[in-house]
Design a protein around this motif. Structure first.
Motif, PDB file in Angstrom:
ATOM      1  N   ILE A 148     -30.843 -24.906   0.975  1.00  0.00           N
ATOM      2  CA  ILE A 148     -31.529 -25.140   0.013  1.00  0.00           C
ATOM      3  C   ILE A 148     -30.596 -25.643  -1.338  1.00  0.00           C
ATOM      4  CG2 ILE A 148     -33.177 -24.160  -1.779  1.00  0.00           C
ATOM      5  CD1 ILE A 148     -34.191 -22.567   0.572  1.00  0.00           C
ATOM      6  N   ILE A 155     -38.999 -27.840  -2.204  1.00  0.00           N
ATOM      7  CA  ILE A 155     -37.769 -27.243  -1.847  1.00  0.00           C
ATOM      8  C   ILE A 155     -37.051 -28.299  -1.490  1.00  0.00           C
ATOM      9  CG2 ILE A 155     -36.435 -25.509  -0.504  1.00  0.00           C
ATOM     10  CD1 ILE A 155     -40.089 -24.646  -0.303  1.00  0.00           C
ATOM     11  N   TYR A 181     -35.251 -26.316  -6.318  1.00  0.00           N
ATOM     12  CA  TYR A 181     -36.500 -25.866  -6.093  1.00  0.00           C
ATOM     13  C   TYR A 181     -37.255 -26.284  -7.260  1.00  0.00           C
ATOM     14  CZ  TYR A 181     -40.568 -22.593  -5.858  1.00  0.00           C
ATOM     15  OH  TYR A 181     -41.631 -21.956  -5.562  1.00  0.00           O
TER      16      TYR A 181
END
Length: 151
Positions: free
Chosen positions: A125, A139, A128
């Motif tokens: 990740i 995401i 966000y």
């Protein structure tokens, strides 16, 4: 009968999109073409078994070192059969062959199977985007391509 993976057309991608109820916005050849219009390199893949289109994956190069995995999906009948994994593997290998150093992709909270697939394949990740309702949040993932196929 085995699944074949090949280069596809936007019209075939639209046919697959029409079979995926989770996609609220149904794309057209024109809307997909508009997104790819100014892209130097793109890859449009189709998964097919006999006459049945099972899935698709569209991506494009966004700069000299980055390939963006933009849009894809697998029909309900083809899920949990390795189709999405194979499309991802082909895309990663192709981007690496094109000289890309990383692959980026966005997904949404509402697609847990895709989120799991990305994490399982070493995507991390990067960002966000909170949206309302929360299920629509995005995401952002990234994967250095030198990690490809070392899972």
């Amino acid at each position: 009968m085995s699944v074949t993976y090949r280069l596809g057309t936007l019209a075939e991608c639209v046919q697959v999109v029409e079979q995926i109820t989770e996609f609220a916005h149904k794309e057209t050849v024109e809307s997909l073409s508009a997104r790819l219009a100014e892209k130097d390199r793109s890859l449009i893949q189709i998964a097919q078994q006999g006459e049945h289109l099972l899935g698709f994956k569209i991506g494009y190069q966004i700069d000299s070192s980055t390939f963006y995995s933009w849009f894809g999906g697998v029909t309900p009948l083809a899920r949990k059969k390795g189709v999405a994994q194979k499309l991802l593997d082909i895309q990663e290998a192709w981007a690496l062959e094109q000289g890309c150093k990383q692959l980026k992709v966005k997904s949404r909270n509402q697609f847990p199977a895709m989120l799991s697939l990305l994490i399982k394949n070493g995507y991390i990740i990067e960002n966000y985007e909170k949206k309302e309702p929360l299920i629509d949040s995005r995401i952002h993932f990234v994967k250095p391509l030198e990690q490809c196929h070392k899972n």
